[in-house]
Design an enzyme around this catalytic site. Structure first.
Site, short mmCIF file in Angstrom:
data_model
loop_
_atom_site.label_atom_id
_atom_site.label_comp_id
_atom_site.label_asym_id
_atom_site.label_seq_id
_atom_site.Cartn_x
_atom_site.Cartn_y
_atom_site.Cartn_z
N GLU A 89 0.75 -1.19 0.36
CA GLU A 89 0.03 0.41 0.22
C GLU A 89 0.61 1.19 0.10
O GLU A 89 0.81 2.34 -0.71
CB GLU A 89 -1.03 -0.18 0.99
N SER A 462 -42.80 -40.08 33.90
CA SER A 462 -42.13 -40.96 35.30
C SER A 462 -41.39 -39.81 35.23
O SER A 462 -41.09 -40.04 36.56
CB SER A 462 -42.42 -41.79 34.19
#
Length: 789
Positions: A89, A462
């Site tokens: 860059e 149950s």
């Protein structure tokens, strides 16, 4: 005096134009510079960091925010990444003052000589200015503002401060902002673990994140990477040998596009909801870190167990057919081939990959997968569809070219599978403090976000009986109490509902008088109803609040004995913890601490500990006797499959509701409570044989085999006030001799002597009431999102 020669005229004209342009630029600068924005956004940089959710051991579970971002200080940025960025860059970043005049000249010459006008001269400082303050429009005014703002930035910040802003703010594709986030997105590891080739790949992204995205455009990304590597070599950041090695390095990108270390989406969503109630939209940008109580090893075990349990159930009930049929060879208008088009709107879930059949025979099925692979499946991989492949009638051949199916890798082979319709949930809790160690809310969060642990109110069947039995111990019942196991019929007048009630045992068998311990071990419905009748439904309805249940969810009818009320798996985990820890109520919680973006702890959980500050809600003797009976359920009862774990400290209870609509197993040892549920979102029968022991227990066993690995057995020790007595197993009375057995009793409720004849329920004589247990007032409502820590 005017020039006499043409070239002198040109020079004079150029000087005049230059002076005019300079004057105009100066005037523009004079007008623009005062209007430039304040640099407070840079000097007091507060990036929009998403909220992240972690396990107790620091594994990333999820993140929530518009942007994927992770701040890293310039001192922590690897040198090779800095060099790659400068090479790609702005090689003169540390020399220029924000505007690189040499770079502009070089770019101008390159553009003129090439005629392409593609070379730019934007510096890192100019990119920072543009990203923070300016639009991306390409006008002379914007470019001048960018240059002036860059100069202003250079006068206010150091070079390292500017580079730090750039490294953390720049957009790099896949919703990732900054290199630290991009490193996790593309490679699944931190910056300091990246190779030269990998930092070059990332450094090439700022120029055009979409064009050079290695996921979307791998060839363009590789070309850009090679350019960055060449620039790094030319600038002497790397040597020739390193350059060549980087060119040859294979690409190893993150396999999953999901940014997480640990799959626990339902946990992450629980946390998101809790934090949103507290902080609203700030959670998406404030950088909060939420640490949960989840442990990686437990969660991974739970994930595997639930998935395998669902797959096993699905396999037992047969293949339902392809998800859809497409016409082979018919290409769509968009230009893609027919195979890709057939799979466009079909997503992968839990490793079940969409595929379209290209060829099929009795021995081999060839498919084309959503990720573009051609795979031949044979042998055991065809087990799910073998009957369909053997059909002699061509009209019944549904596995044929154009059929869209699912395949899944299991071990070394590919198998044909199908997306399940059934759902399941698992939650595991530390009974000593309530910390949730694992939670799976369903088959796949991305397919169904409904959490079957915290949101699904289902009948417990149950698995609710132990709470009724526990209540009966306080009313004078004992494990040796003899209770009749015979059919019960309650008239319409007695039920008050307009219809009679004639409950049945699951197996439709009735064994006459039996001890209460045996009844629980065999899960006898008739005995449970008679116990509830004996202690009174109103007493039982009040008693279950000690375990965290709300009376409104369990109406005072005898059907309560069979688990006809409504519970969540989350509630059941807290309730069974009372048995596991000796009688203390610890509330399940899942958020351990909240940390802000600067590392400050905002909130810390303060769980109540069993045996210390947690309220005692049942007698320790009650918890001991109940655990002893529930251990028999595993040892000789409806959960004997769990004996394969080879432990003596396991206890639990199966649960199956009417018509096998819900299947449960609630089990524990002193170190872990785990609750498993299975059923359909739209309630329907799981199948005639799909009991809690068949559908839910295997998931529990699979999970516990991992969760308890390396944890020694914890023997059950009787507390003070419990008396072991030899009894006759056939009568429940005191006995001696070789056929007698040891049973446990409250010292105030001993068994009758051998010559006494105990009564049977109904009409059971209640010898007295247990002493009331001092308890704190309990909040029996299910947990809200903001009550999870």
């Amino acid at each position: 005096m005017l020039p006499k020669k043409w070239w002198q005229f040109l020079i004079l004209t150029g000087l005049i134009l230059g002076l005019v342009v300079t004057a105009l630029v100066g005037l523009a600068a004079t007008l623009i510079y005062p209007e430039l924005p304040s640099l407070e956004a840079l000097t007091d940089y507060k990036p929009k960091v998403p909220m992240r959710v972690y396990s107790e051991d620091g594994q990333l579970i999820g993140e929530f925010g518009e942007e994927r971002r992770a701040f890293i200080s310039i001192d922590a940025v690897p040198k090779k990444l800095k060099e790659a960025i400068l090479a790609a860059e702005d090689e003169r970043f540390y020399q220029h003052g924000g505007v690189d005049t040499l770079g502009i000249l070089r770019a101008a010459i390159s553009n003129v000589t090439s005629g392409s006008f593609k070379e730019g001269a934007s510096t890192i400082t100019m990119q920072v200015a543009r990203n923070f303050f300016l639009s991306s429009e390409k006008t002379a005014t914007r470019k001048l503002s960018e240059a002036l703002l860059s100069i202003k930035i250079e006068h206010s910040l150091t070079k390292d401060q500017i580079l730090e802003l750039y490294i953390n703010q720049i957009y790099l594709g896949q919703r990732s902002y900054g290199f630290a986030a991009a490193s996790q997105v593309y490679y699944g590891k931190p910056l300091d673990q990246l190779s030269i080739a990998e930092v070059a790949m990332l450094a090439g992204l700022p120029k055009a994140p979409s064009r050079y995205n290695p996921f979307a455009n791998p060839k363009r990304a590789e070309a850009r990477q090679r350019y960055v590597l060449r620039r790094m070599k030319d600038l002497h950041f790397i040597e020739e040998k390193q350059y060549l090695a980087a060119l040859e390095e294979p690409h190893r990108f993150r396999k999953s596009r999901k940014i997480r270390d640990l799959s626990a989406d339902y946990v992450a969503e629980i946390v998101r909801q809790a934090m949103y109630e507290r902080y609203k939209d700030d959670i998406y940008s404030s950088g909060l870190k939420i640490y949960t109580t989840i442990r990686q090893s437990n969660q991974e075990a739970a994930n595997r167990a639930v998935l395998q349990g669902i797959i096993d159930y699905d396999r037992r009930h047969g293949y339902r057919g392809p998800e859809k049929m497409v016409k082979p060879g018919v290409a769509p208008d968009n230009g893609s081939n027919w195979l890709d088009s057939a799979l466009d709107d079909t997503e992968e879930f839990q490793g079940m990959i969409p595929a379209v059949v290209t060829q099929a025979s009795a021995k081999t099925v060839s498919v084309y997968t959503k990720n573009g692979a051609n795979i031949d499946i044979n042998g055991d991989g065809l087990a799910a569809i073998q009957k369909l492949l053997s059909e002699k009638d061509p009209a019944k051949h549904v596995i044929k070219p154009g059929a869209v199916i699912r395949i899944m890798r299991q071990g070394e082979a590919w198998h044909i599978v199908q997306l399940p319709q059934v759902e399941s949930g698992l939650v595991a809790v530390d009974p000593e403090n309530g910390a949730v160690r694992a939670l799976v809310g369903g088959f796949d969060f991305n397919r169904n976000k409904f959490n079957h642990v915290t949101q699904a109110w289902r009948q417990p069947g149950s698995s609710f009986k132990p709470f009724i039995y526990s209540a009966s111990l306080e009313k004078g019942f004992t494990p040796a109490s003899m209770i009749e196991d015979e059919p019960i019929s309650i008239s319409a007048r007695e039920t008050g509902s307009g219809s009679a009630w004639e409950p049945k045992n699951y197996d439709r068998k009735y064994d006459g008088p039996m001890r209460m311990r045996t009844a629980l071990t065999k899960s006898k419905n008739m005995v449970s109803i008679r116990i509830l009748e004996g202690i009174g439904v109103n007493y039982a309805q009040d008693y279950i609040t000690r375990f965290g249940f709300s009376p409104k969810d369990h109406p005072p009818y005898l059907a309560m004995a069979l688990g006809s009320g409504s519970v969540t798996a989350w509630q059941m985990a807290g309730a069974y913890s009372v048995f596991a820890n000796g009688g203390y109520r610890v509330k399940p919680y899942i958020i351990a601490k909240i940390v802000d973006s600067r590392g400050k702890v905002l909130e810390q959980s303060k769980p109540q500990l069993a045996g210390r500050d947690a309220p005692r809600v049942i007698d320790g003797r009650n918890a001991f006797i109940m655990t002893s009976m529930l251990q028999d359920v595993v040892r000789i009862g409806t959960a004997t499959k769990a004996r394969q774990l080879g432990r003596s400290d396991l206890a639990g209870k199966t649960g199956t509701t009417n018509n096998q609509i819900d299947a449960w197993f609630a089990g524990f040892n002193p170190k872990q409570v785990a609750i498993v549920w299975m059923g359909f979102d739209k309630p329907k029968s799981l199948g005639n044989v799909e009991t809690g022991g068949k559908a839910a227990l295997p998931i529990w066993i699979d999970y516990m085999s991992s969760a308890l690995r390396g944890i020694p057995d914890v023997p059950l020790e009787a507390p003070t006030g419990v008396t072991p007595v030899l009894i006759d197993p056939a009568t429940g009375r005191r006995a001696t001799g070789e056929h007698s057995m040891v049973e446990y009793f409250y010292h105030e409720f001993p068994p009758p002597d051998a010559e006494e004849t105990p009564s049977l329920i109904p009409g059971f004589p209640i010898p007295g009431h247990g002493q009331p247990i001092p308890t704190e007032k309990q909040d029996n409502t299910p947990p809200r999102a903001d009550q999870l820590f």
